[in-house]
Every structure is written in structure tokens, then in C-alpha cells.
Write an enzyme that holds these catalytic residues in place. Structure first.
Site, mmCIF file in Angstrom:
data_model
loop_
_atom_site.group_PDB
_atom_site.id
_atom_site.type_symbol
_atom_site.label_atom_id
_atom_site.label_comp_id
_atom_site.label_asym_id
_atom_site.label_seq_id
_atom_site.Cartn_x
_atom_site.Cartn_y
_atom_site.Cartn_z
ATOM 1 N N HIS A 1 18.514 24.778 12.461
ATOM 2 C CA HIS A 1 18.386 24.975 11.045
ATOM 3 C C HIS A 1 17.083 26.044 10.793
ATOM 4 C CE1 HIS A 1 18.007 24.604 6.634
ATOM 5 N NE2 HIS A 1 16.888 24.526 6.824
ATOM 6 N N GLY B 1 -6.141 36.830 18.437
ATOM 7 C CA GLY B 1 -7.409 36.129 17.898
ATOM 8 C C GLY B 1 -7.249 35.622 16.547
ATOM 9 N N ASP C 1 -5.374 39.451 28.193
ATOM 10 C CA ASP C 1 -6.812 39.477 27.095
ATOM 11 C C ASP C 1 -7.577 38.034 27.189
ATOM 12 O OD1 ASP C 1 -4.788 38.257 25.830
ATOM 13 O OD2 ASP C 1 -5.600 39.009 23.821
ATOM 14 N N GLN D 1 -8.521 42.657 19.326
ATOM 15 C CA GLN D 1 -9.484 41.426 19.257
ATOM 16 C C GLN D 1 -10.724 41.614 18.273
ATOM 17 O OE1 GLN D 1 -8.677 38.286 19.962
ATOM 18 N NE2 GLN D 1 -7.081 38.414 21.421
ATOM 19 N N ASP E 1 5.539 35.801 16.082
ATOM 20 C CA ASP E 1 6.073 34.724 16.795
ATOM 21 C C ASP E 1 5.343 33.572 16.477
ATOM 22 O OD1 ASP E 1 4.606 33.569 19.304
ATOM 23 O OD2 ASP E 1 3.714 35.325 18.541
ATOM 24 N N ASP F 1 4.315 37.039 26.778
ATOM 25 C CA ASP F 1 2.876 36.966 26.438
ATOM 26 C C ASP F 1 2.388 36.985 27.764
ATOM 27 O OD1 ASP F 1 0.337 36.143 25.496
ATOM 28 O OD2 ASP F 1 1.051 34.615 24.630
ATOM 29 N N SER F 2 1.012 37.526 27.888
ATOM 30 C CA SER F 2 0.416 37.615 29.079
ATOM 31 C C SER F 2 -0.023 36.266 29.900
ATOM 32 C CB SER F 2 -0.675 38.707 28.839
ATOM 33 O OG SER F 2 -1.898 38.077 28.121
ATOM 34 N N GLY F 3 -0.297 35.375 29.146
ATOM 35 C CA GLY F 3 -0.626 34.219 29.698
ATOM 36 C C GLY F 3 -2.116 33.890 29.297
ATOM 37 N N GLY F 4 -2.848 34.923 28.758
ATOM 38 C CA GLY F 4 -4.208 34.850 28.607
ATOM 39 C C GLY F 4 -4.444 33.601 27.506
ATOM 40 N N PHE F 5 -3.639 33.470 26.538
ATOM 41 C CA PHE F 5 -4.057 32.310 25.505
ATOM 42 C C PHE F 5 -4.042 30.914 26.317
ATOM 43 C CE2 PHE F 5 -2.573 29.386 22.517
ATOM 44 C CZ PHE F 5 -3.676 29.447 21.492
ATOM 45 N N CYS G 1 23.882 27.750 8.987
ATOM 46 C CA CYS G 1 23.844 27.076 10.335
ATOM 47 C C CYS G 1 24.618 25.672 10.598
ATOM 48 C CB CYS G 1 22.341 26.670 10.517
ATOM 49 S SG CYS G 1 21.726 25.212 9.897
ATOM 50 N N CYS H 1 22.226 28.096 3.614
ATOM 51 C CA CYS H 1 22.234 28.305 4.969
ATOM 52 C C CYS H 1 23.718 28.074 5.652
ATOM 53 C CB CYS H 1 21.342 27.167 5.449
ATOM 54 S SG CYS H 1 21.177 27.460 7.151
ATOM 55 N N CYS I 1 23.764 22.557 8.323
ATOM 56 C CA CYS I 1 23.961 22.542 7.089
ATOM 57 C C CYS I 1 25.648 22.819 6.743
ATOM 58 C CB CYS I 1 23.325 23.775 6.325
ATOM 59 S SG CYS I 1 21.512 23.656 6.289
#
Length: 387
Positions: A336, A217, A147, A190, A267, A93-97, A307, A305, A310
Site C-alpha cells: 500500500h 549529503g 563518495d 556534496q 529514493d 548506490d555506490s556503498g559509500g553511505f 492495491c 488506492c 485496499c
């Protein structure tokens, strides 16, 4: 354009797509969910544990890694793949958020953002060039353009001004991006929930040209119905031959709805954050393991599951770990939840390939609504047979 960074569509069912994203660090089957490894780690997980869930790509973050330990240090130590023991694809992620969420600690101008570190108050600057350079130093497989992501609701004129500035930043991010075989950069659509602004943003980004396109956005307070209606008007305008990534989303039903509207990549911190707060996701919805009713429950969290939580432990043991504030509880439950999210995506992909997504969607939603299994209930097949 990179000759080896490409997304190939293999099957469709309605708007939903099943494909493979080919990168310098290996292939990723889509639709896919990317565990969030913000600071070079998926919280409470070893990377072997992340691999065991079936994850094919993880996410890192420019803002956090530039502050600690620093992009140049990561580069000196061999890049983020080596640093965090993840040789597979990494999207950063660009860091903008993160910068925009700092509020009073940041000052926005037409060229970028000046901000104070949330760690020690030191002053820093991010702009399209700097964000792209940091992601290059980290050796990100997929670089995101810088952005601005305004919170919703907001006035249409404010959203329009923000979107157009982000499009100017996208062009500058593209100019700063260094083309390498098997690497790619994504533009970010956006425009809030305004159809005309989303269309304008898509056109601006496709005119620039990227290896993939993200939808930003959303999941910022607008609600699922409005998010889905925005996707309904946005994804059909996006290039059919490039991957589509819905940023920061979300719940299992959000993922399902996104896939049905043509999204390939997702994500969200939700499954890992939930794992640290005793919330478990299963095929029958979510449960809170702090609840006293699990104190004598000898069953696994999910009969489907494989994992560690479980296959080796009971709900009663997990309940005990959280009530005793033992760190193993968040570790096992994060494992899990990520395993469930990956299993969910594999099932959705299989249904797309089989042409049974509509039936599978009905099955998933009916199971989520049914609530937790009773102690004498025999679980039904995970994926309904082809009609």
C-alpha cells in the site's frame, strides 16, 4: 557519452520538471520515486507486486550485494536484473553511505575505505575503482560514483575537505566507468548546507561530465527547512538537460518540495520501513494501524488506492494482522505505501504537465493537514480541476 541514455524534459511548471529518462532497460517517467531494493529485494514484496504499484525503476546497493551474495556470483547468474526479476532500470548506490555509517568498523584514507563486514567481521576494501567495477558486474543501469557522506552538523572545514575528496573520487569513478549504450553514471554533489561548497562541487562534477547528477549529503539530520534552502541554491546550478536525483529522501512533503525545486528522482526506505511497523501513508497523512480505533473500521486504508490491501481488506483486518504479528500485515502495508508513493508522483507529474502544480500543492498539503477521513466523509477529487 551513451547515445541512448538521455533525459528529455517535456513540461515545466516553475522549477518543477516532467520528463522521460531513456535507458537500455526501458524508459522512466519523471519525477519518479525509486523503491529501495537494497539486497536485491524490496523487503516484503514480490517484484510483480512492485510492478503493480507503477514503479519504473528500483535501487540496489553495492555494499550489501558485494557482501552477500557477492557481485561475481550475481554476474555469473545473469546480472541483477535477472537475479531479482526486474528487467527494468536499476540504480545502484555506490556503498559509500553504508560504509561511512559503520563508524568504528571502518578506516578512511584518501584512496578509499577499509572496513569490517557488519555480517561476519570480515575485512573488505572499497574505493572508486572497486565500487564502479562491482556496479558493472551487477549490470546496474545507473552507476553512482563513490563518495563520502559526512553526518551533519559538521564544521565547514571538515565538510569542505570531505567534499573535495569526494570530487577526486568522482574523477576516479568516471575513469573506471565503462561506457555502454543506454547505461549512465551519476556524479554526487556534496558540500553539506554550505552554498559555496555546493557550488564548487557542482562545477567540479560538471567539468568531469556525467549522464546525471545526484544531490547527496542531505536528509542526514539537518531538517527539512535547511534541506530545502540547500536545494534552492544547488539545483539552479545543475545542468538543465540532465536528470537530478535527491538521495535518501523522504516523506511525501519532502518529495513534493524537492520536485518544486527541480529534482527528478528520489529514493527512500521510508515507505517500506513504515509498512513493516504498521504506519500507513494516505492522502490524509499517515496512520498507525496498531491503534485500537481501527479494530472495527471496515473501510479501506484509502478510497483512492487500488492495491491489494485496499481492494481486498479492511483497516480492521490489517489492524488484526499487526496485533497478531502476522507477516501478511507488513507485506500488505508495504504494498500500500509504495502504491501511495507512486500515485503521489503520478499526480505531481500530471499537475506539472497541466500547469497546475501550485494549486495541486495547496490541495495536497491541505489534505495532509486535515487528518484521517471521518466515517461519513465523502472524499474529494484526488487532483483539483484546472482553474
Amino acid at each position: 557519452m551513451s547515445s541512448t541514455f538521455r533525459w528529455i524534459c517535456e513540461s515545466t511548471d516553475g522549477q518543477a520538471r516532467a520528463g522521460t529518462l531513456h535507458t537500455a532497460h526501458g524508459p522512466v517517467q519523471t519525477p519518479t520515486f525509486m523503491p529501495v531494493g537494497t539486497a536485491g529485494t524490496v523487503k516484503a514484496m514480490t517484484m510483480d507486486a512492485v510492478r503493480s504499484t507503477g514503479a519504473g525503476i528500483v535501487l540496489g546497493n553495492t555494499y550489501h550485494l558485494m557482501l552477500r551474495p557477492g557481485a561475481e556470483r550475481v554476474k555469473q547468474l545473469g546480472g541483477l536484473h535477472k537475479f531479482m526479476d526486474w528487467p527494468g532500470p536499476i540504480l545502484t548506490d555506490s556503498g559509500g553511505f553504508q560504509v561511512m555509517s559503520l563508524g568504528a568498523l571502518r578506516k578512511l584514507d584518501q584512496d578509499g575505505v577499509t572496513f569490517q563486514s557488519h555480517i561476519d567481521g570480515s575485512k573488505h576494501r572499497l574505493d572508486p575503482q572497486r565500487s564502479t567495477d562491482i556496479q558493472h558486474a551487477l549490470d546496474a543501469t545507473i552507476t553512482m560514483c563513490f563518495d563520502e557522506c559526512p553526518a551533519l552538523p559538521a564544521a565547514p572545514e571538515a565538510i569542505a575537505a570531505s567534499m573535495r575528496m569526494s570530487m577526486r573520487w568522482a574523477a576516479r569513478s568516471r575513469e573506471a566507468f565503462i561506457q555502454r549504450e543506454g547505461y549512465g553514471q551519476f556524479g554526487i554533489v556534496q558540500g553539506g548546507t554550505e552554498p559555496e561548497l555546493r557550488a564548487e562541487s557542482v562545477k567540479a562534477l560538471t567539468d568531469i561530465g556525467f549522464e546525471g547528477y545526484a544531490i547527496g549529503g542531505l536528509a542526514v539530520g539537518e531538517g527539512q527547512e535547511l534541506m530545502f534552502s540547500t536545494l534552492d541554491v544547488t539545483t539552479p546550478l545543475m545542468p538543465n538537460d540532465k536528470p537530478r536525483y535527491l538521495m535518501g529522501v523522504g516523506t511525501p512533503d519532502d518529495l513534493l518540495g524537492g520536485v518544486m525545486r527541480g529534482v527528478d528522482m528520489f529514493d527512500c526506505v521510508m515507505p517500506t520501513r513504515a509498512g513493516r511497523t504498521a504506519r500507513a501513508y494516505t492522502e490524509r497523512g499517515h496512520i498507525n494501524l496498531r491503534n485500537a480505533r481501527f479494530a472495527l473500521d471496515a473501510r479501506p486504508l484509502s478510497p483512492y488506492c487500488d492495491c491489494l490491501a485496499c481492494t481486498r481488506h479492511s483497516r480492521a483486518y490489517l489492524h488484526h494482522l499487526f496485533r497478531a504479528d502476522e507477516i501478511l500485515g507488513p507485506m500488505l502495508l508495504t504494498w500500500h505505501n509504495l502504491a501511495y508513493y507512486q500515485r503521489l508522483m503520478r499526480g505531481i507529474r500530471a499537475a506539472i504537465v497541466d500547469g497546475t502544480l501550485s494549486a495541486h500543492t495547496e490541495h495536497l498539503r491541505a489534505e495532509w493537514q486535515a487528518g484521517d477521513w471521518s466515517e461519513d466523509e465523502v472524499p474529494q477529487p484526488l487532483i483539483p480541476p484546472v482553474a
